[in-house]
Design a protein around this motif. Sequence first.
Motif, PDB file in Angstrom:
ATOM      1  N   LEU A  50       0.853  -1.188   0.000  1.00  0.00           N
ATOM      2  CA  LEU A  50       0.000   0.000   0.000  1.00  0.00           C
ATOM      3  C   LEU A  50       0.889   1.239   0.000  1.00  0.00           C
ATOM      4  N   LEU A  51       1.454   1.525  -1.152  1.00  0.00           N
ATOM      5  CA  LEU A  51       2.471   2.566  -1.261  1.00  0.00           C
ATOM      6  C   LEU A  51       1.994   3.792  -2.028  1.00  0.00           C
ATOM      7  N   GLY A  52       0.699   3.901  -2.260  1.00  0.00           N
ATOM      8  CA  GLY A  52       0.174   5.059  -2.967  1.00  0.00           C
ATOM      9  C   GLY A  52       0.403   6.343  -2.182  1.00  0.00           C
ATOM     10  N   ASP A  53       0.686   7.428  -2.913  1.00  0.00           N
ATOM     11  CA  ASP A  53       0.861   8.756  -2.325  1.00  0.00           C
ATOM     12  C   ASP A  53       1.872   8.726  -1.178  1.00  0.00           C
ATOM     13  N   ASN A  54       3.061   8.187  -1.456  1.00  0.00           N
ATOM     14  CA  ASN A  54       4.049   7.971  -0.400  1.00  0.00           C
ATOM     15  C   ASN A  54       5.440   8.466  -0.781  1.00  0.00           C
ATOM     16  N   HIS A  63       0.121   4.302  -6.868  1.00  0.00           N
ATOM     17  CA  HIS A  63      -0.416   5.506  -7.505  1.00  0.00           C
ATOM     18  C   HIS A  63       0.011   6.777  -6.761  1.00  0.00           C
ATOM     19  N   ASN A  64      -0.113   7.899  -7.468  1.00  0.00           N
ATOM     20  CA  ASN A  64       0.186   9.230  -6.906  1.00  0.00           C
ATOM     21  C   ASN A  64       1.617   9.344  -6.395  1.00  0.00           C
ATOM     22  N   ASN A  65       2.540   8.792  -7.146  1.00  0.00           N
ATOM     23  CA  ASN A  65       3.978   8.906  -6.887  1.00  0.00           C
ATOM     24  C   ASN A  65       4.636   9.334  -8.198  1.00  0.00           C
ATOM     25  N   VAL A 120      -1.649   2.374 -10.659  1.00  0.00           N
ATOM     26  CA  VAL A 120      -0.424   3.044 -11.100  1.00  0.00           C
ATOM     27  C   VAL A 120      -0.652   4.468 -11.607  1.00  0.00           C
ATOM     28  N   GLN A 121      -1.854   5.018 -11.446  1.00  0.00           N
ATOM     29  CA  GLN A 121      -2.104   6.345 -11.988  1.00  0.00           C
ATOM     30  C   GLN A 121      -1.236   7.387 -11.292  1.00  0.00           C
ATOM     31  N   ASN A 122      -0.978   8.461 -12.034  1.00  0.00           N
ATOM     32  CA  ASN A 122      -0.179   9.588 -11.525  1.00  0.00           C
ATOM     33  C   ASN A 122       1.223   9.166 -11.100  1.00  0.00           C
ATOM     34  N   THR A 123       1.829   8.326 -11.936  1.00  0.00           N
ATOM     35  CA  THR A 123       3.249   7.982 -11.787  1.00  0.00           C
ATOM     36  C   THR A 123       3.916   8.300 -13.122  1.00  0.00           C
ATOM     37  N   SER A 124       5.221   8.127 -13.201  1.00  0.00           N
ATOM     38  CA  SER A 124       5.941   8.293 -14.467  1.00  0.00           C
ATOM     39  C   SER A 124       6.309   6.940 -15.052  1.00  0.00           C
ATOM     40  N   ILE A 125       5.571   5.919 -14.674  1.00  0.00           N
ATOM     41  CA  ILE A 125       5.789   4.577 -15.198  1.00  0.00           C
ATOM     42  C   ILE A 125       5.311   4.521 -16.644  1.00  0.00           C
ATOM     43  N   VAL A 126       6.083   3.865 -17.483  1.00  0.00           N
ATOM     44  CA  VAL A 126       5.765   3.722 -18.902  1.00  0.00           C
ATOM     45  C   VAL A 126       5.884   2.252 -19.288  1.00  0.00           C
ATOM     46  N   GLY A 127       5.517   1.945 -20.522  1.00  0.00           N
ATOM     47  CA  GLY A 127       5.722   0.601 -21.032  1.00  0.00           C
ATOM     48  C   GLY A 127       4.433  -0.095 -21.381  1.00  0.00           C
ATOM     49  N   LYS A 153      -4.787   3.579 -14.978  1.00  0.00           N
ATOM     50  CA  LYS A 153      -3.646   3.428 -15.861  1.00  0.00           C
ATOM     51  C   LYS A 153      -2.818   4.708 -15.913  1.00  0.00           C
ATOM     52  N   ALA A 154      -1.512   4.566 -15.965  1.00  0.00           N
ATOM     53  CA  ALA A 154      -0.621   5.703 -16.165  1.00  0.00           C
ATOM     54  C   ALA A 154      -0.298   5.737 -17.664  1.00  0.00           C
ATOM     55  N   ASP A 155       0.938   5.988 -18.036  1.00  0.00           N
ATOM     56  CA  ASP A 155       1.360   5.940 -19.434  1.00  0.00           C
ATOM     57  C   ASP A 155       1.800   4.526 -19.775  1.00  0.00           C
ATOM     58  N   VAL A 156       0.937   3.591 -19.451  1.00  0.00           N
ATOM     59  CA  VAL A 156       1.225   2.182 -19.654  1.00  0.00           C
ATOM     60  C   VAL A 156       0.232   1.651 -20.682  1.00  0.00           C
TER      61      VAL A 156
END
Length: 156
Positions: A72-76, A98-100, A121-128, A147-150
């Motif tokens: 549970l690492l969202g917004d951390n 999310h939110n990282n 994973v929303q609001n992260t810079s994760i891609v792929g 979803k982020a940029d995934v």
Amino acid sequence: MMGPDNDYNVNFSLKELKQNKVRYLLALVYYSTGGPGWTRGGLSKAHHCQWNEVIECGMNHHGQRVATEGLLLGDNNLNGTIPTEIGLLGNLKQIQIHNNPNLIGELPESLALLDLKQLLVQNTSIVGSLDYMCDRCGETILCDEYKADVDCDCCN
């Protein structure tokens, strides 16, 4: 060379070995995502199931917390990457990262080893791409507003 007269205690129970494996894997997550800068939770001497703010553990039939089921690492304030070894946390069902916005890189393909029910994973810079998880799109929250940029071609 190790022998009967050595000073090393290598007599671990299977339970201790499993707990040490989980602690090691959680430490990898901690350090690869900038753990010392997290806003809550983190490593401690306590059993990993007592890291209440960031770890969710399941219960056995005796009511004891045993298996790591959620991160549970969202917004951390996570920054860095998710380590490939995360897929070795075999009981993991839920990952909230999310939110990282400083969390970068791709989600490791080892996630396909897990029986994930939730991946935020929303609001992260994760891609792929998450195409390697196409067989689970219907049961895992992957390809919607979380979803982020995934990319997930099988879910779009």
